[in-house]
Scaffold this motif. Structure first.
Motif, PDB file in Angstrom:
ATOM      1  N   VAL A  55       0.806  -1.221   0.000  1.00  0.00           N
ATOM      2  CA  VAL A  55       0.000   0.000   0.000  1.00  0.00           C
ATOM      3  C   VAL A  55       0.843   1.277   0.000  1.00  0.00           C
ATOM      4  CG1 VAL A  55      -1.651   1.354   1.364  1.00  0.00           C
ATOM      5  CG2 VAL A  55      -2.096  -1.067   0.885  1.00  0.00           C
ATOM      6  N   PRO A  56       1.949   1.359   0.756  1.00  0.00           N
ATOM      7  CA  PRO A  56       2.749   2.589   0.666  1.00  0.00           C
ATOM      8  C   PRO A  56       3.217   2.886  -0.754  1.00  0.00           C
ATOM      9  CG  PRO A  56       3.403   1.321   2.589  1.00  0.00           C
ATOM     10  CD  PRO A  56       2.473   0.444   1.804  1.00  0.00           C
ATOM     11  N   VAL A  57       3.598   1.870  -1.504  1.00  0.00           N
ATOM     12  CA  VAL A  57       4.027   2.075  -2.889  1.00  0.00           C
ATOM     13  C   VAL A  57       2.843   2.481  -3.756  1.00  0.00           C
ATOM     14  CG1 VAL A  57       5.073   0.998  -4.915  1.00  0.00           C
ATOM     15  CG2 VAL A  57       5.912   0.431  -2.628  1.00  0.00           C
ATOM     16  N   LEU A  58       1.706   1.825  -3.567  1.00  0.00           N
ATOM     17  CA  LEU A  58       0.518   2.170  -4.345  1.00  0.00           C
ATOM     18  C   LEU A  58       0.068   3.602  -4.082  1.00  0.00           C
ATOM     19  CD1 LEU A  58      -1.607  -1.105  -4.066  1.00  0.00           C
ATOM     20  CD2 LEU A  58      -0.349  -0.270  -6.060  1.00  0.00           C
ATOM     21  N   ARG A  59       0.125   4.027  -2.827  1.00  0.00           N
ATOM     22  CA  ARG A  59      -0.258   5.416  -2.523  1.00  0.00           C
ATOM     23  C   ARG A  59       0.618   6.389  -3.306  1.00  0.00           C
ATOM     24  NH1 ARG A  59      -3.808   5.588   1.706  1.00  0.00           N
ATOM     25  NH2 ARG A  59      -3.580   4.030   3.356  1.00  0.00           N
ATOM     26  N   GLU A  60       1.895   6.133  -3.285  1.00  0.00           N
ATOM     27  CA  GLU A  60       2.827   7.026  -3.970  1.00  0.00           C
ATOM     28  C   GLU A  60       2.615   6.998  -5.471  1.00  0.00           C
ATOM     29  OE1 GLU A  60       7.691   7.591  -4.483  1.00  0.00           O
ATOM     30  OE2 GLU A  60       6.876   6.272  -2.921  1.00  0.00           O
ATOM     31  N   GLU A  61       2.452   5.818  -6.043  1.00  0.00           N
ATOM     32  CA  GLU A  61       2.326   5.706  -7.493  1.00  0.00           C
ATOM     33  C   GLU A  61       0.995   6.255  -7.995  1.00  0.00           C
ATOM     34  OE1 GLU A  61       4.642   4.779  -9.698  1.00  0.00           O
ATOM     35  OE2 GLU A  61       6.008   4.722  -7.991  1.00  0.00           O
ATOM     36  N   PHE A  62      -0.090   5.977  -7.278  1.00  0.00           N
ATOM     37  CA  PHE A  62      -1.387   6.492  -7.708  1.00  0.00           C
ATOM     38  C   PHE A  62      -1.464   8.015  -7.581  1.00  0.00           C
ATOM     39  CE2 PHE A  62      -3.223   2.133  -7.325  1.00  0.00           C
ATOM     40  CZ  PHE A  62      -3.905   2.106  -8.534  1.00  0.00           C
ATOM     41  N   ALA A  63      -0.671   8.577  -6.667  1.00  0.00           N
ATOM     42  CA  ALA A  63      -0.684  10.034  -6.515  1.00  0.00           C
ATOM     43  C   ALA A  63       0.040  10.739  -7.658  1.00  0.00           C
ATOM     44  CB  ALA A  63      -0.048  10.420  -5.182  1.00  0.00           C
ATOM     45  N   LYS A  64       0.946  10.024  -8.319  1.00  0.00           N
ATOM     46  CA  LYS A  64       1.694  10.633  -9.406  1.00  0.00           C
ATOM     47  C   LYS A  64       0.779  10.936 -10.589  1.00  0.00           C
ATOM     48  CE  LYS A  64       6.133   8.364  -8.384  1.00  0.00           C
ATOM     49  NZ  LYS A  64       7.140   7.380  -8.882  1.00  0.00           N
ATOM     50  N   ASN A  65       0.906  12.134 -11.095  1.00  0.00           N
ATOM     51  CA  ASN A  65       0.169  12.545 -12.293  1.00  0.00           C
ATOM     52  C   ASN A  65      -1.345  12.461 -12.128  1.00  0.00           C
ATOM     53  OD1 ASN A  65       2.666  12.853 -13.743  1.00  0.00           O
ATOM     54  ND2 ASN A  65       2.694  10.630 -14.039  1.00  0.00           N
ATOM     55  N   ARG A  66      -1.814  12.458 -10.896  1.00  0.00           N
ATOM     56  CA  ARG A  66      -3.263  12.464 -10.662  1.00  0.00           C
ATOM     57  C   ARG A  66      -3.778  13.883 -10.879  1.00  0.00           C
ATOM     58  NH1 ARG A  66      -6.663   8.851  -7.829  1.00  0.00           N
ATOM     59  NH2 ARG A  66      -8.598   9.777  -7.078  1.00  0.00           N
ATOM     60  N   PRO A  67      -4.690  14.087 -11.812  1.00  0.00           N
ATOM     61  CA  PRO A  67      -5.162  15.454 -12.100  1.00  0.00           C
ATOM     62  C   PRO A  67      -5.758  16.118 -10.863  1.00  0.00           C
ATOM     63  CG  PRO A  67      -5.863  13.919 -13.807  1.00  0.00           C
ATOM     64  CD  PRO A  67      -5.296  13.083 -12.691  1.00  0.00           C
ATOM     65  N   GLU A  68      -5.551  17.409 -10.731  1.00  0.00           N
ATOM     66  CA  GLU A  68      -6.039  18.129  -9.556  1.00  0.00           C
ATOM     67  C   GLU A  68      -7.564  18.127  -9.475  1.00  0.00           C
ATOM     68  OE1 GLU A  68      -4.439  22.021  -9.270  1.00  0.00           O
ATOM     69  OE2 GLU A  68      -2.343  21.366  -9.126  1.00  0.00           O
TER      70      GLU A  68
END
Length: 367
Positions: free
Chosen positions: A328-341
């Motif tokens: 989950v820590p990796v998924l949180r970081e990766e899903f946050a990348k390039n997530r539109p505002e």
């Protein structure tokens, strides 16, 4: 983005030992799993609702109320509240009560269920399942938003000047997800109300859910709730992990082969290829989960099932440790990348209350 655990509460024999837990043991295990989920940093614990063997969670609010008293942070949800066979008045009151007890840490997922015999047990007709879901939710939605309700429909006695109690906490009803594995009518319903849509895609191919989620997003925009990208989507998946993928496959295969839900059809390898089931290393779970965004767009809630098909509690707790420490820590970081505002986060009581207050302030200023 929220990450969490969902359970269906099945009582299934462990093929490794030949032992089947008692109902008491399974119920207590679900409570332990919820507490462990909070301990390892999960955001959500969700339980199903079933009224037939081999399942035990017939009273989700009872279980979630018990868990609420033993946790502090985790959101408590259902992985199906049966909108078809439960009285919407009772749903309104039960979940408002739970919302107060849990200080707002409550939402629920509505569904029609997948067990045909349940309908006559509660005096309903499965052939009216979609109509029941639509009418009952219309009443539930009204009960939480109007202090005095007059109602007349096809499936229950009329209401005259009725007030459900208690009223929702802070005047803000629990957030509702509409769960579906096959029905475009439910995706349409979620879109109409601006609610969330949860694709519990454990058993069916990904392309099927791409169509359902795509429909929901388009209709969400059609009804004026925002852009398709702003629609609120949740996704389910089933995982089993060990440090080495071959060990995970070897250990999980007997559970898969003897599962009443998964066994007897496609092989484990075929199943993993066509559905979200991931059996392997933590990195393989990370890699496959990240592909869900490619299929479904940016979404708000990812739930994992780790406790079904007879997997013993000790192993489930090990799975939760791996999720909390490595996945989950990796998924949180990766899903946050390039997530539109402009893509919203998962709704919570706090965010819904803030949105309500901001809307009221804006209306006052405009007036």
């Amino acid at each position: 983005m929220q990450f969490g655990i969902f359970t269906v509460g099945d009582v299934t024999q462990d093929p490794a030992t030949g032992r089947t837990p008692t109902e008491h043991e399974r119920i207590k295990a679900m409570v332990t799993i919820a507490q462990k989920a909070e301990e390892v940093g999960m955001d959500v614990f969700a339980t199903g609702e079933h009224h037939n063997p081999p399942f035990v969670p017939s009273s989700p609010t009872t279980m979630l109320g018990w868990i609420a008293a033993r946790t502090e942070r985790i959101v408590l949800s259902t992985a199906t509240t049966l909108i078809t066979t439960n009285d919407p008045v009772k749903i309104a009151e039960d979940y408002a009560m739970l919302q107060h007890l849990a200080d707002g840490r409550v939402d629920l997922m509505l569904g029609r269920g997948n067990t045909g015999p349940v309908y006559p047990w509660f005096g309903k007709d499965i052939r009216q399942g979609i109509d029941l879901a639509i009418e009952n939710y219309a009443l539930l939605h009204k009960l939480w938003r109007e202090d005095v309700v007059d109602w007349e429909g096809r499936f229950r006695t009329p209401l005259q000047s009725f007030t459900s109690t208690p009223r929702p906490l802070d005047g803000v009803p629990p957030f509702v997800w509409h769960g579906s594995i096959r029905s475009p009518e439910i995706a349409e319903q979620a879109a109409y109300y601006g609610d969330g849509f949860f694709a519990n895609n454990i058993f069916w191919p990904r392309k099927h859910f791409q169509k359902l989620i795509g429909l929901y997003r388009r209709r969400y925009a059609h009804y004026g709730h925002g852009t398709p990208e702003q629609a609120v989507v949740g996704v389910g998946g089933h995982v089993f992990m060990r440090p080495r993928s071959q060990d995970a496959v070897r250990e999980f295969r007997p559970y898969f082969d003897r599962s009443p839900q998964m066994g007897g059809g496609p092989s484990l390898e075929q199943y993993m290829d066509e559905t979200p089931l991931t059996v392997g290393s933590p990195q393989q779970v990370i890699d496959k989960t990240l592909t869900f965004r490619e299929s479904f767009g940016d979404y708000q809630r990812q739930l994992f099932n780790v406790d079904g098909v007879g997997v013993p509690l000790k192993t489930v707790l090990e799975q939760l440790d791996i999720l909390g420490e490595e996945v989950v820590p990796v998924l949180r970081e990766e899903f946050a990348k390039n997530r539109p505002e402009h893509v919203p986060g998962a709704p919570t009581h706090t965010s819904l209350l803030a949105a309500r207050d901001a809307e009221e302030a804006s209306a006052t200023a405009a007036g």
